[in-house]
Motif scaffolding. Structure first.
Motif, short mmCIF file in Angstrom:
data_model
loop_
_atom_site.label_atom_id
_atom_site.label_comp_id
_atom_site.label_asym_id
_atom_site.label_seq_id
_atom_site.Cartn_x
_atom_site.Cartn_y
_atom_site.Cartn_z
N VAL A 154 0.83 -1.21 0.00
CA VAL A 154 0.00 0.00 0.00
C VAL A 154 0.86 1.25 0.00
N TYR A 155 1.85 1.29 0.89
CA TYR A 155 2.73 2.46 0.97
C TYR A 155 3.46 2.69 -0.35
N ASN A 156 3.99 1.64 -0.92
CA ASN A 156 4.79 1.76 -2.14
C ASN A 156 3.96 2.33 -3.29
N LEU A 157 2.72 1.86 -3.44
CA LEU A 157 1.85 2.35 -4.51
C LEU A 157 1.47 3.81 -4.29
N LEU A 158 1.17 4.16 -3.02
CA LEU A 158 0.81 5.55 -2.73
C LEU A 158 2.00 6.47 -2.96
N GLY A 202 2.73 7.96 3.75
CA GLY A 202 3.03 7.86 2.33
C GLY A 202 2.90 9.19 1.62
N LEU A 203 1.99 10.02 2.11
CA LEU A 203 1.80 11.33 1.49
C LEU A 203 2.99 12.25 1.73
N MET A 204 3.76 11.97 2.78
CA MET A 204 4.92 12.82 3.08
C MET A 204 6.05 12.61 2.08
N ALA A 205 5.87 11.67 1.16
CA ALA A 205 6.86 11.50 0.09
C ALA A 205 7.03 12.79 -0.69
N MET A 206 5.99 13.62 -0.68
CA MET A 206 6.07 14.93 -1.35
C MET A 206 7.15 15.81 -0.74
N GLU A 207 7.45 15.57 0.54
CA GLU A 207 8.40 16.42 1.26
C GLU A 207 9.83 15.94 1.13
N TRP A 262 -7.27 1.41 2.28
CA TRP A 262 -6.09 0.84 1.64
C TRP A 262 -6.46 0.19 0.31
N MET A 263 -7.65 -0.41 0.27
CA MET A 263 -8.13 -0.98 -0.98
C MET A 263 -8.31 0.12 -2.03
N PHE A 264 -8.82 1.28 -1.61
CA PHE A 264 -8.96 2.42 -2.51
C PHE A 264 -7.60 2.80 -3.10
N ILE A 265 -6.58 2.80 -2.25
CA ILE A 265 -5.24 3.17 -2.70
C ILE A 265 -4.74 2.20 -3.77
N ILE A 266 -4.91 0.91 -3.52
CA ILE A 266 -4.41 -0.10 -4.46
C ILE A 266 -5.13 -0.02 -5.80
N VAL A 267 -6.46 0.00 -5.78
CA VAL A 267 -7.19 0.01 -7.06
C VAL A 267 -7.00 1.33 -7.80
N SER A 268 -6.77 2.42 -7.06
CA SER A 268 -6.48 3.70 -7.72
C SER A 268 -5.13 3.64 -8.41
N ALA A 269 -4.16 3.03 -7.75
CA ALA A 269 -2.81 2.92 -8.33
C ALA A 269 -2.83 2.04 -9.58
N ILE A 300 1.26 -7.81 -9.84
CA ILE A 300 1.20 -9.01 -9.00
C ILE A 300 1.17 -8.62 -7.52
N LEU A 301 2.05 -7.69 -7.14
CA LEU A 301 2.08 -7.22 -5.75
C LEU A 301 0.77 -6.55 -5.37
N ALA A 302 0.20 -5.76 -6.29
CA ALA A 302 -1.06 -5.07 -6.01
C ALA A 302 -2.17 -6.08 -5.74
N PHE A 303 -2.27 -7.11 -6.56
CA PHE A 303 -3.31 -8.12 -6.36
C PHE A 303 -3.04 -8.95 -5.11
#
Length: 454
Positions: free
Chosen positions: A68-72, A228-233, A381-388, A400-403
């Motif tokens: 989840v973190y990686n995709l976000l 995960g959102l702090m990746a912007m910083e 978290w499901m929202f994050i995965i399917v959005s990615a 594969i990792l997402a599924f």
């Protein structure tokens, strides 16, 4: 704690942010922010459900959390926003997805605050066992509201200090537990299970108990979606996945070592939701100072996290109102300290509900709220995965990792249905999702008319 979500761009993808933080600093922030009541007290529910195999549950949860973190982080690096994963859901599937995601996130964190509030009451009963749980819940709720009304600031500035307190408490347990395990600290070994050597010792409640424990393991990693959102910083946004790997590796090591010590020092049948499993594990040893110091550290960290979350939920609702995903009433602020009274009032209703629930269901309230909060968190978290999957140009391995992440989330949520003690929490989460779904269907007609008129 919570980031704004909107359609406004926060910058261009990739690149370098000279004012940003380093990847290792983000990793440390992530460790400090993720460790909380869900681990200190909620892990006990998982241990009670499955016994020593809780370490496997936490390993699976660590992998799911990383996915989840990686995709976000990748979505944030590619399309940086001053917003959250709700923006990415909106981008991928339309306004209904952003609306549902926002209200699901708000509901999840209201329940998380309620879970923390109940946990603080349970921890305080360690010193005052005869005081009813709802009284402690009411006291902590009032103090938290008071802090918000006073306009207190600086939770971000003291987060490093709080992280040190929480991490130090765990390290203290690991050191003392290790000394007990190797025999340097003597004490009563009666009922001490030691290292499990057979399947039945490792899975004393069978696969059903293990299945039911997954939700509590995932809950202990809750909050990583915000980090995960702090990746912007970051100075170099492409370092986001590396920061996540280090963060979750550190968390997994800390969690697994401490939990391994717990299940080898005390029988899982001795663990209850009434006190931290780490305190229970050392109860038979002459360490009179430890329970009090450990309990106090958890309460201090937990109260601050809960109050910061109350600030965050209040701010989130204001932002949702500005985006048109909440009534305009919640956008208004008083001149006094720029206080969003309507937004805060709705959050206070959630707090009061937790106090009332603690009065009516003192025996099981922590398990019920924790389960429901964990499930709503996983929906996000499901929202994050399917959005990615829709927003990113994913390679086969990423898909594969997402599924796999989706499979883990389904396993954790469905585990609450098969486990009788946590089933009620599933019903609570389902009720929240049902209400959000009905509101989404009603408003979708309004949105269609607005689109047609423009």
């Amino acid at each position: 704690m919570f980031q704004k979500y909107s359609s406004q761009s926060g910058g261009s993808g990739g690149g370098e942010n000279k004012e940003g933080i380093s990847w290792w600093h983000l990793s440390l922030i992530g460790v400090g922010c993720t460790i909380g009541i869900g681990y200190f007290l909620g892990s006990g529910l998982g241990i009670k459900s499955t016994g020593p195999s809780i370490v496997i549950s936490f390993l699976i949860a660590a992998l799911g959390t990383y996915i989840v973190y990686n995709l976000l982080a990748k979505m944030t690096a590619e399309d940086p926003q001053d917003g959250s994963f709700c923006y990415y859901a909106n981008k991928a599937y339309g306004r209904w997805a952003g609306f549902s995601c926002g209200w699901n996130f708000w509901s999840a964190n209201i329940l998380i605050i309620g879970s923390q509030l109940t946990a603080l009451g349970l921890l305080s009963k360690f010193w005052f066992p005869h005081v009813p749980l709802w009284i402690f819940a009411a006291i902590y709720a009032a103090l938290s509201i008071l802090v918000v009304l006073l306009g207190a600031k600086g939770f971000g500035k003291v987060e490093d200090v709080l992280a040190i307190i929480k991490t130090s408490a765990i390290l203290m347990f690991i050191i003392i537990g290790a000394l007990v395990f190797i025999g340097i600290i003597d004490g009563s070994a009666e009922g001490r299970p030691g290292v499990p050597t057979s399947y039945t010792e490792f899975f004393p409640e069978g696969l059903k108990g293990f299945w039911g424990s997954l939700i509590f393991a995932f809950y202990a990693y809750g909050g990583v979606e915000v980090i995960g959102l702090m990746a912007m910083e970051l100075k170099h946004r492409e370092d986001a996945p590396k920061a996540g790997k280090v963060m979750l590796t550190l968390l997994a090591i800390i969690y697994l070592i401490s939990l391994t010590l717990v299940v080898t020092l005390v029988s899982y049948t001795k663990i209850t939701e009434k006190e931290s499993p780490f305190v229970t594990a050392l109860a038979n040893y002459d360490l009179t100072f430890f329970p009090h110091v450990f309990n106090a550290a958890i309460i201090i960290a937990g109260f601050s996290t809960m109050t910061a979350a109350l600030f965050g939920v209040t701010t989130l609702l204001v932002t949702m109102a500005k985006s048109g995903d909440a009534p305009k009433l919640f956008e208004k602020k008083l001149k006094f300290r720029e206080l969003p009274l309507a937004s805060l009032s709705l959050a206070v209703v959630g707090l009061l509900s937790s106090v009332i629930a603690a009065l009516l269901l003192p025996g099981k309230i922590f398990e019920y709220i924790t389960t429901a909060a964990g499930i709503l968190l996983l929906y996000n978290w499901m929202f994050i995965i399917v959005s990615a999957l829709k927003n990113l140009d994913n390679k086969m391995w990423d898909k594969i990792l997402a599924f796999l992440g989706i499979l883990f989330i389904i396993a954790a949520v469905s585990g609450t249905v098969v486990e009788k003690t946590s089933r009620f929490g599933f019903y609570v989460s389902f009720a929240f999702v049902g209400v959000i779904g009905i509101c989404t269907l009603i408003l979708s007609r309004k949105w269609k008319k607005e689109e047609q008129s423009t």
